[in-house]
Motif scaffolding. Structure first.
Motif, PDB file in Angstrom:
ATOM      1  N   TRP A 121     -18.894  50.561  29.306  1.00  0.00           N
ATOM      2  CA  TRP A 121     -17.614  50.885  29.936  1.00  0.00           C
ATOM      3  C   TRP A 121     -16.458  50.568  28.988  1.00  0.00           C
ATOM      4  O   TRP A 121     -15.523  51.368  28.823  1.00  0.00           O
ATOM      5  N   GLN A 122     -16.501  49.407  28.377  1.00  0.00           N
ATOM      6  CA  GLN A 122     -15.419  49.020  27.473  1.00  0.00           C
ATOM      7  C   GLN A 122     -15.320  49.961  26.276  1.00  0.00           C
ATOM      8  O   GLN A 122     -14.223  50.289  25.813  1.00  0.00           O
ATOM      9  N   ALA A 123     -16.467  50.427  25.783  1.00  0.00           N
ATOM     10  CA  ALA A 123     -16.471  51.338  24.634  1.00  0.00           C
ATOM     11  C   ALA A 123     -15.924  52.718  24.977  1.00  0.00           C
ATOM     12  O   ALA A 123     -15.540  53.480  24.083  1.00  0.00           O
ATOM     13  N   SER A 124     -15.873  53.038  26.272  1.00  0.00           N
ATOM     14  CA  SER A 124     -15.424  54.374  26.695  1.00  0.00           C
ATOM     15  C   SER A 124     -13.918  54.502  26.741  1.00  0.00           C
ATOM     16  O   SER A 124     -13.387  55.624  26.673  1.00  0.00           O
ATOM     17  N   VAL A 125     -13.206  53.381  26.864  1.00  0.00           N
ATOM     18  CA  VAL A 125     -11.761  53.428  27.109  1.00  0.00           C
ATOM     19  C   VAL A 125     -10.988  54.193  26.032  1.00  0.00           C
ATOM     20  O   VAL A 125     -10.117  55.016  26.366  1.00  0.00           O
ATOM     21  N   PRO A 126     -11.258  53.982  24.726  1.00  0.00           N
ATOM     22  CA  PRO A 126     -10.484  54.721  23.710  1.00  0.00           C
ATOM     23  C   PRO A 126     -10.569  56.237  23.865  1.00  0.00           C
ATOM     24  O   PRO A 126      -9.601  56.943  23.538  1.00  0.00           O
ATOM     25  N   ASP A 127     -11.681  56.744  24.364  1.00  0.00           N
ATOM     26  CA  ASP A 127     -11.838  58.193  24.517  1.00  0.00           C
ATOM     27  C   ASP A 127     -10.986  58.743  25.656  1.00  0.00           C
ATOM     28  O   ASP A 127     -10.805  59.966  25.767  1.00  0.00           O
ATOM     29  N   TRP A 128     -10.482  57.871  26.521  1.00  0.00           N
ATOM     30  CA  TRP A 128      -9.724  58.331  27.683  1.00  0.00           C
ATOM     31  C   TRP A 128      -8.218  58.373  27.436  1.00  0.00           C
ATOM     32  O   TRP A 128      -7.462  58.785  28.313  1.00  0.00           O
ATOM     33  N   ALA A 129      -7.772  57.949  26.279  1.00  0.00           N
ATOM     34  CA  ALA A 129      -6.334  57.879  25.995  1.00  0.00           C
ATOM     35  C   ALA A 129      -5.678  59.246  26.178  1.00  0.00           C
ATOM     36  O   ALA A 129      -6.127  60.250  25.604  1.00  0.00           O
TER      37      ALA A 129
END
Length: 419
Positions: A121-129
């Motif tokens: 989940w934490q690794a996914s955050v940058p892709d959601w910017a």
């Protein structure tokens, strides 16, 4: 009064259309109307006994009275479970294979899965910017990646979305006719071909499977008669480990909806302990619709509740109705996680993924995994990120089995906290 005379019977030739039209409420609507825990009807031309409640669940999960062989429709095996999978088995063969699944659900395995959940989940955050994301769609991808890493199944980043979609399509083919059913069957065919090839690579020595991983255990498993799975059956049962993990995407979506609809719990969870997260996750599983009902076949004649169950009769147990039974739950249509402070740990009144002892019967052995993944995701949503919830359609249709909020839960302006 003779046996069965007092039991309500639907005054209709066949109720299949009503079942498809009413969905989750089909059994509950009738048990409420008849004021009875069981009634007779016909589904697809077959006489079916429908029942609800804690006492009904105790009977339903008695292996001397009911069997799963012959109860799971072939079309459901072709999409959801796989042909001749563990869900269709009984007796010693079932218990022997169930031990294989239980060996993968130990606290150590759950802890590793929880850690992977947190990391992914934490690794996914940058892709959601700068994007609006649909949580259900993102959860399918994240959980597919987690499931494969945890099980030891190699998967390329470029195929994660499609594989996750396929696992979800198998689940959402339940209760479906037409295109949604066929999408589930096609998804299963693709997944079985993929996993069968992986199994064969392990057996040939071209792929090393980590010892104690799900891949390793399925590839080497010997059934109760001492015979090794053929590669297709090994693939089917490995999918029955992977697919339910991806299916947690539904509970995750409902968890986010609960945080939105009942915002007072955001503060309670932020300042709460693990028990607070556990209660919240369990209430999500009880309150929101997941599995509608389960089927089994009468194994031998017996009498219960002044009704004579005849050998070979198909019986449906109402999961959704039992989880919303006001005899078992105070104000069942209210979302109240605190109710689980007083939960008596009954194996038969709380049945979001089936009832009974998971080690001995047909209750899902992965409930602990489900709860741990939900709790880690709740931690992520509350403590790791900030986000907006734009206007959208949160309607949940109880006619569609399984179901979701119509929007899949859209999130926008997602940022890491304290970034």
């Amino acid at each position: 009064m003779a046996l069965n005379e007092h039991v309500p019977k639907e005054d209709t030739f066949d109720s299949t259309r009503d079942l498809l039209r009413e969905g989750y409420m089909f059994i509950k609507n009738r048990t409420d109307k008849f004021q009875s825990d069981l009634f007779e009807t016909r589904i697809l031309g077959k006489k079916v006994v429908c029942m609800t409640g804690e006492e009904a669940a105790k009977v339903f999960y008695d292996p001397e009275k009911f069997q799963r062989k012959g109860a799971v429709p072939y079309r459901l095996q072709q999409s959801l479970f796989g042909v001749n999978a563990i869900q269709t088995m009984d007796g010693k063969a079932h218990l022997h294979r169930k031990l294989l699944f239980m060996s993968l659900m130990t606290p150590e395995h759950q802890e590793r899965l929880a850690k992977l959940t947190r990391q992914e989940w934490q690794a996914s955050v940058p892709d959601w910017a700068g994007k609006d994301i649909v949580l259900f769609d993102e959860a399918k991808k994240v959980l597919c990646r987690i499931a494969c890493k945890w099980a030891g199944v190699p998967i390329d980043d470029g195929e994660v979305k499609d594989r996750g979609d396929d696992f979800a399509a198998m689940v959402y083919a339940f209760g479906a006719v037409g295109p949604r059913h066929w999408r589930g069957r096609q998804a299963r065919n693709r997944a079985e071909a993929w996993i069968q090839e992986v199994i064969e690579q392990v057996r040939s020595g071209n792929l090393t499977a980590e010892e104690d991983s799900a891949l390793h255990k399925m590839a080497l498993y010997e059934d109760v008669d001492g015979k090794q799975f053929d590669s297709r059956m090994a693939a089917i049962e490995l999918i029955n480990v992977l697919r339910p993990i991806v299916a947690i995407a539904t509970f995750i979506t409902f968890s986010a909806l609960a945080l939105h609809d009942y915002p007072e719990y955001n503060d309670k969870l932020q300042s709460g302990d693990d028990m607070a997260f556990d209660m919240f996750a369990q209430e999500v599983r009880r309150f929101y619709p997941f599995g509608p009902f389960l089927g089994a076949m009468v194994k031998q004649d017996f009498v219960w509740n002044n009704y004579e169950f005849k050998k070979g009769r198909l019986v449906f147990l109402d999961m959704y109705g039992t989880n919303h039974d006001d005899r078992l739950w105070d104000e069942p249509n209210e979302f109240r996680p605190e109710r689980f402070k007083e939960w008596d740990q009954s194996l038969y009144k709380f049945i979001p993924q089936g009832g009974g002892d998971p080690g001995k019967g047909h209750r899902c052995p992965g409930e602990g995994v489900t709860v741990e993944v939900m709790k880690e995701t709740l931690h992520f949503l509350i403590n790791d990120i900030e986000y907006d919830v734009p206007d959208q359609d949160f309607n949940i249709s109880l006619k569609t089995m399984p179901t979701l909020p119509e929007s899949g839960f859209v999130m926008s302006n997602i940022t890491k906290k304290n970034a």
